[in-house]
Design an enzyme around this catalytic site. Structure first.
Site, mmCIF file in Angstrom:
data_model
loop_
_atom_site.group_PDB
_atom_site.id
_atom_site.type_symbol
_atom_site.label_atom_id
_atom_site.label_comp_id
_atom_site.label_asym_id
_atom_site.label_seq_id
_atom_site.Cartn_x
_atom_site.Cartn_y
_atom_site.Cartn_z
ATOM 1 N N ASP A 12 0.864 -1.165 0.000
ATOM 2 C CA ASP A 12 0.000 0.000 0.000
ATOM 3 C C ASP A 12 0.909 1.226 0.000
ATOM 4 O O ASP A 12 2.135 1.112 -0.135
ATOM 5 C CB ASP A 12 -0.990 -0.039 1.172
ATOM 6 C CG ASP A 12 -0.347 0.166 2.541
ATOM 7 O OD1 ASP A 12 0.889 0.358 2.626
ATOM 8 O OD2 ASP A 12 -1.090 0.136 3.530
ATOM 9 N N HIS A 13 0.315 2.397 0.164
ATOM 10 C CA HIS A 13 1.049 3.661 0.112
ATOM 11 C C HIS A 13 2.098 3.806 1.210
ATOM 12 O O HIS A 13 3.087 4.500 1.026
ATOM 13 C CB HIS A 13 0.060 4.826 0.200
ATOM 14 C CG HIS A 13 -0.786 4.765 1.434
ATOM 15 N ND1 HIS A 13 -1.876 3.928 1.537
ATOM 16 C CD2 HIS A 13 -0.674 5.389 2.630
ATOM 17 C CE1 HIS A 13 -2.419 4.054 2.734
ATOM 18 N NE2 HIS A 13 -1.709 4.931 3.423
ATOM 19 N N CYS A 69 2.554 -3.599 4.008
ATOM 20 C CA CYS A 69 1.690 -2.499 4.407
ATOM 21 C C CYS A 69 2.271 -1.972 5.717
ATOM 22 O O CYS A 69 3.404 -2.316 6.057
ATOM 23 C CB CYS A 69 0.217 -2.912 4.508
ATOM 24 S SG CYS A 69 -0.209 -4.078 5.819
ATOM 25 N N GLY A 70 1.532 -1.167 6.439
ATOM 26 C CA GLY A 70 2.074 -0.599 7.676
ATOM 27 C C GLY A 70 2.550 -1.644 8.663
ATOM 28 O O GLY A 70 3.665 -1.582 9.169
ATOM 29 N N THR A 71 1.695 -2.638 8.950
ATOM 30 C CA THR A 71 2.057 -3.708 9.887
ATOM 31 C C THR A 71 2.333 -5.030 9.190
ATOM 32 O O THR A 71 2.867 -5.949 9.806
ATOM 33 C CB THR A 71 0.925 -3.964 10.900
ATOM 34 O OG1 THR A 71 -0.231 -4.431 10.190
ATOM 35 C CG2 THR A 71 0.599 -2.711 11.698
ATOM 36 N N HIS A 102 8.823 -25.219 6.850
ATOM 37 C CA HIS A 102 7.783 -26.040 7.467
ATOM 38 C C HIS A 102 6.399 -25.844 6.876
ATOM 39 O O HIS A 102 5.577 -26.760 6.925
ATOM 40 C CB HIS A 102 7.717 -25.768 8.967
ATOM 41 C CG HIS A 102 8.915 -26.253 9.704
ATOM 42 N ND1 HIS A 102 8.969 -26.280 11.082
ATOM 43 C CD2 HIS A 102 10.114 -26.730 9.281
ATOM 44 C CE1 HIS A 102 10.147 -26.755 11.470
ATOM 45 N NE2 HIS A 102 10.860 -27.019 10.388
ATOM 46 N N ASN A 103 6.116 -24.651 6.328
ATOM 47 C CA ASN A 103 4.771 -24.355 5.845
ATOM 48 C C ASN A 103 4.690 -24.176 4.334
ATOM 49 O O ASN A 103 3.619 -23.917 3.814
ATOM 50 C CB ASN A 103 4.217 -23.095 6.524
ATOM 51 C CG ASN A 103 4.316 -23.168 8.031
ATOM 52 O OD1 ASN A 103 4.987 -22.352 8.636
ATOM 53 N ND2 ASN A 103 3.663 -24.144 8.635
ATOM 54 N N HIS A 137 6.246 -32.415 7.359
ATOM 55 C CA HIS A 137 5.537 -31.149 7.186
ATOM 56 C C HIS A 137 4.525 -31.205 6.039
ATOM 57 O O HIS A 137 3.541 -30.464 6.051
ATOM 58 C CB HIS A 137 6.530 -30.005 6.954
ATOM 59 C CG HIS A 137 7.550 -29.902 8.029
ATOM 60 N ND1 HIS A 137 7.248 -29.514 9.321
ATOM 61 C CD2 HIS A 137 8.881 -30.171 8.023
ATOM 62 C CE1 HIS A 137 8.334 -29.532 10.058
ATOM 63 N NE2 HIS A 137 9.348 -29.923 9.289
ATOM 64 N N ARG A 140 0.819 -31.684 6.893
ATOM 65 C CA ARG A 140 0.264 -30.508 7.573
ATOM 66 C C ARG A 140 -0.056 -29.407 6.570
ATOM 67 O O ARG A 140 -1.089 -28.736 6.681
ATOM 68 C CB ARG A 140 1.243 -30.007 8.626
ATOM 69 C CG ARG A 140 1.467 -31.056 9.727
ATOM 70 C CD ARG A 140 2.585 -30.694 10.629
ATOM 71 N NE ARG A 140 2.843 -31.793 11.550
ATOM 72 C CZ ARG A 140 3.948 -31.945 12.216
ATOM 73 N NH1 ARG A 140 4.942 -31.070 12.070
ATOM 74 N NH2 ARG A 140 4.119 -32.958 13.030
#
Length: 149
Positions: A12-13, A69-71, A102-103, A137, A140
């Site tokens: 985002d911005h 983005c911000g977070t 793992h994911n 893994h 899962r």
């Protein structure tokens, strides 16, 4: 590196400068960067940018995606709504390595208001250098994929 060396970046911005720094960094490592913006600082909704990047990864057009983005949280939530996407927010290199190993994550999300450029580049490197371990893994990850219905 896999045959598909394309990596999509979007934000985002609030994260334009960090996204551009990451783009230059991964391009210097031989990745083909698909930067889908935005390029101007006007407020823009992160869900549309997360979805657009996720669709390029889900289609196979890009091997990986890096979104910001911000977070890192909101854009990650939007990306994960796209079938076939496994994206996590990472604020440290250990998590970035583990979500690949793992994911089998195919996208990573970063918070531009949370981490600085140096750490962001280290996180991206940890993510891109890690390989899915499969083995125990794999079932899962299949369970995660099955939740998409």
């Amino acid at each position: 590196m896999t045959a598909n060396t394309r990596i999509v970046l979007s934000s985002d911005h609030s994260a334009i400068a960090l996204r551009q720094a990451i783009a230059a960094h991964v391009e210097a490592q031989g990745w083909t960067v698909v930067d889908i913006g935005p390029t101007t600082p006007e407020s823009t909704p992160y869900p549309q940018h997360g979805e657009a990047a996720a669709r390029l990864v889900a289609s196979g057009d890009c091997r990986f995606g890096i979104i910001l983005c911000g977070t890192g949280q909101g854009i990650m939530m939007a990306a994960n709504k796209v079938r076939g996407i496994r994206c996590g927010v990472c604020g440290d290199t250990f998590s970035a390595r583990m979500i690949r190993q793992h994911n089998d994550a195919n996208m990573i999300s970063l918070g531009a208001r949370v981490i600085g450029e140096g750490l962001a580049l280290d996180i991206v490197d940890a993510f891109l250098k890690a390989e899915f371990e499969g083995g125990r893994h794999a079932p899962r990850v299949a369970m995660i994929d099955a939740l998409e219905g």
